[in-house]
Scaffold this motif. Sequence first.
Motif, PDB file in Angstrom:
ATOM      1  N   ALA A   1       0.856  -1.188   0.000  1.00 46.85           N
ATOM      2  CA  ALA A   1       0.000   0.000   0.000  1.00 46.85           C
ATOM      3  C   ALA A   1       0.887   1.230   0.000  1.00 46.85           C
ATOM      4  N   SER A   2       0.414   2.288  -0.658  1.00 46.23           N
ATOM      5  CA  SER A   2       1.195   3.526  -0.732  1.00 46.23           C
ATOM      6  C   SER A   2       0.663   4.609   0.200  1.00 46.23           C
ATOM      7  N   THR A   3      -0.425   4.331   0.913  1.00 44.00           N
ATOM      8  CA  THR A   3      -0.965   5.278   1.893  1.00 44.00           C
ATOM      9  C   THR A   3      -1.356   4.535   3.160  1.00 44.00           C
ATOM     10  N   GLY A   4      -1.389   5.268   4.272  1.00 42.95           N
ATOM     11  CA  GLY A   4      -1.811   4.664   5.527  1.00 42.95           C
ATOM     12  C   GLY A   4      -3.256   4.212   5.486  1.00 42.95           C
ATOM     13  N   GLU A   5      -4.096   4.991   4.802  1.00 40.43           N
ATOM     14  CA  GLU A   5      -5.513   4.647   4.711  1.00 40.43           C
ATOM     15  C   GLU A   5      -5.714   3.323   3.971  1.00 40.43           C
ATOM     16  N   ASP A   6      -5.012   3.158   2.836  1.00 40.76           N
ATOM     17  CA  ASP A   6      -5.113   1.899   2.088  1.00 40.76           C
ATOM     18  C   ASP A   6      -4.550   0.737   2.906  1.00 40.76           C
ATOM     19  N   ALA A   7      -3.465   1.002   3.615  1.00 36.06           N
ATOM     20  CA  ALA A   7      -2.851  -0.045   4.433  1.00 36.06           C
ATOM     21  C   ALA A   7      -3.810  -0.533   5.512  1.00 36.06           C
ATOM     22  N   LEU A   8      -4.516   0.400   6.142  1.00 35.41           N
ATOM     23  CA  LEU A   8      -5.453   0.018   7.198  1.00 35.41           C
ATOM     24  C   LEU A   8      -6.589  -0.825   6.632  1.00 35.41           C
ATOM     25  N   ARG A   9      -7.075  -0.459   5.447  1.00 32.98           N
ATOM     26  CA  ARG A   9      -8.140  -1.253   4.820  1.00 32.98           C
ATOM     27  C   ARG A   9      -7.652  -2.671   4.507  1.00 32.98           C
ATOM     28  N   ILE A  10      -6.428  -2.777   4.000  1.00 34.58           N
ATOM     29  CA  ILE A  10      -5.870  -4.098   3.700  1.00 34.58           C
ATOM     30  C   ILE A  10      -5.687  -4.894   4.988  1.00 34.58           C
ATOM     31  N   PHE A  11      -5.209  -4.220   6.035  1.00 39.27           N
ATOM     32  CA  PHE A  11      -4.990  -4.910   7.312  1.00 39.27           C
ATOM     33  C   PHE A  11      -6.305  -5.454   7.861  1.00 39.27           C
TER      34      PHE A  11
END
Length: 327
Positions: A45-55
């Motif tokens: 992920a290239s953003t924290g927001e996308d990373a949280l959704r993936i997590f």
Amino acid sequence: MNQDPFQMDSLGASKEHVLVVDDDFGTLECLEETARVMGLAVSAASTGEDALRIFERDQPDLVVTDVRMPGMDGLTLTQRIKTLQPDCPVIIVTGHGDEETAVAALKAGASDYLRKPFQLLELKSTIVRSVSLVRSRRVEMSAALSVERVESYYELKNEPELVSGLLTCLLRPVDPWLSETQRLHLRVACQELLMNAIEHGNLEISAEEKLQAVLADSYERLLEARRADPRLNRRRVRVWIKHDVKERRFVCRICDEGHGFDWRRFVSASPSQMLERMGSGRGIFLIQTLLSECRYHGNGNEVTVTIHYDDQSQAAGLHAPSSGVSV
């Protein structure tokens, strides 16, 4: 040909899943490719927001994240991940000038860090250390499944800053028997109960006093003043826990030595009334919402929480006083 010592398959476990996060494409590509070559499953992920959704969707075993990113930064992402999954190792990647943020992230629960520019060997070594933590935790969980009954007693000093670490020890026997949601709900509820027992019970800090102290950035001074009071400093919080596989339940009883409170008036309040409260009663509403069984006893300085291993409904409800659960 010699096998790569950093190849995850050589460590003898199933393939772990790592989430790598960085807003710089070159760094992200390096992290992703290195983890994949090491034998790990990888999401990026290239953003924290996308990373949280993936997590939240994939529940990876390990996270490697940059600190400085637009929008949600690495510190905030670490805090959110630790709320969702306290045992997930998070590796923080820092650049020059990010030292204070990195320290804050480590205090928030990050397990390791890398400083840019990093060497490939350093990256691999750091990942191996964190994967080892994941595998150790997996072994602990497997071992815990063989323990059919645990009964423990704890006597705690009035130190709110240690509650989070203490809960990890208290709840470890029951972790393998609960769903992710149950584990999160139980941890949040028990943390609220222990903090209430220390602050409102033993140290007699009212909700209004705490709110004013937090707003004035003087909470630590208030805490130290109460702990220095000879009338209060000998008080302790007592905790009994019982984990029983045959009974398929976990019971936790928490007692403080304060004067108690009129918990009955909070039980009779409607959800809308509870939500409107700025301090007093909000913790009870939270616990009432998260757990199916929470019983206050007597004058309110003793509470028993019960969670059933096959109870997926988590229906809310505080109950009238009973003879209590024998732990």
